[in-house]
Design a protein around this motif. Sequence first.
Motif, PDB file in Angstrom:
ATOM      1  N   PHE A  27       0.837  -1.201   0.000  1.00  0.00           N
ATOM      2  CA  PHE A  27       0.000   0.000   0.000  1.00  0.00           C
ATOM      3  C   PHE A  27       0.872   1.252   0.000  1.00  0.00           C
ATOM      4  N   TYR A  28       1.852   1.299   0.893  1.00  0.00           N
ATOM      5  CA  TYR A  28       2.707   2.482   0.998  1.00  0.00           C
ATOM      6  C   TYR A  28       3.516   2.709  -0.279  1.00  0.00           C
ATOM      7  N   THR A  29       4.123   1.665  -0.800  1.00  0.00           N
ATOM      8  CA  THR A  29       5.002   1.795  -1.958  1.00  0.00           C
ATOM      9  C   THR A  29       4.235   2.205  -3.210  1.00  0.00           C
ATOM     10  N   THR A  30       3.016   1.730  -3.368  1.00  0.00           N
ATOM     11  CA  THR A  30       2.250   2.070  -4.573  1.00  0.00           C
ATOM     12  C   THR A  30       1.625   3.456  -4.496  1.00  0.00           C
ATOM     13  N   ARG A  31       1.585   4.064  -3.324  1.00  0.00           N
ATOM     14  CA  ARG A  31       0.931   5.366  -3.187  1.00  0.00           C
ATOM     15  C   ARG A  31       1.858   6.516  -2.803  1.00  0.00           C
TER      16      ARG A  31
END
Length: 101
Positions: free
Chosen positions: A55-59
């Motif tokens: 979630f963090y890496t894609t956003r």
Amino acid sequence: MDLIRMIGVSARNSTNMLHYQKELAHRIGSKPFRQVIWKELGANKGIKPDLVNVFYTTRKKDNSLPNAETTQKYDEIREILEKDPSLPHVAQRVFKSKSRD
């Protein structure tokens, strides 16, 4: 007649696009989850990333989340996974269903 006109329009569009190729980035938008999981989070080396990292890496934008809503969802996912890491449907709890059924 229509074929000749189509060829002229195509050639004109090609000429116009040459101007924009220098100004525009090759890829605009977010990366696919599979690409992030495989390349950035180490799935190609046998590492299985968790939902929080995906979630963090894609956003993220420049190593931080872009807005308050995204940060709130990120914190919710982390809290739920800290309470029960075996919970299989974390995303369904955090992101409420928008379907009518």
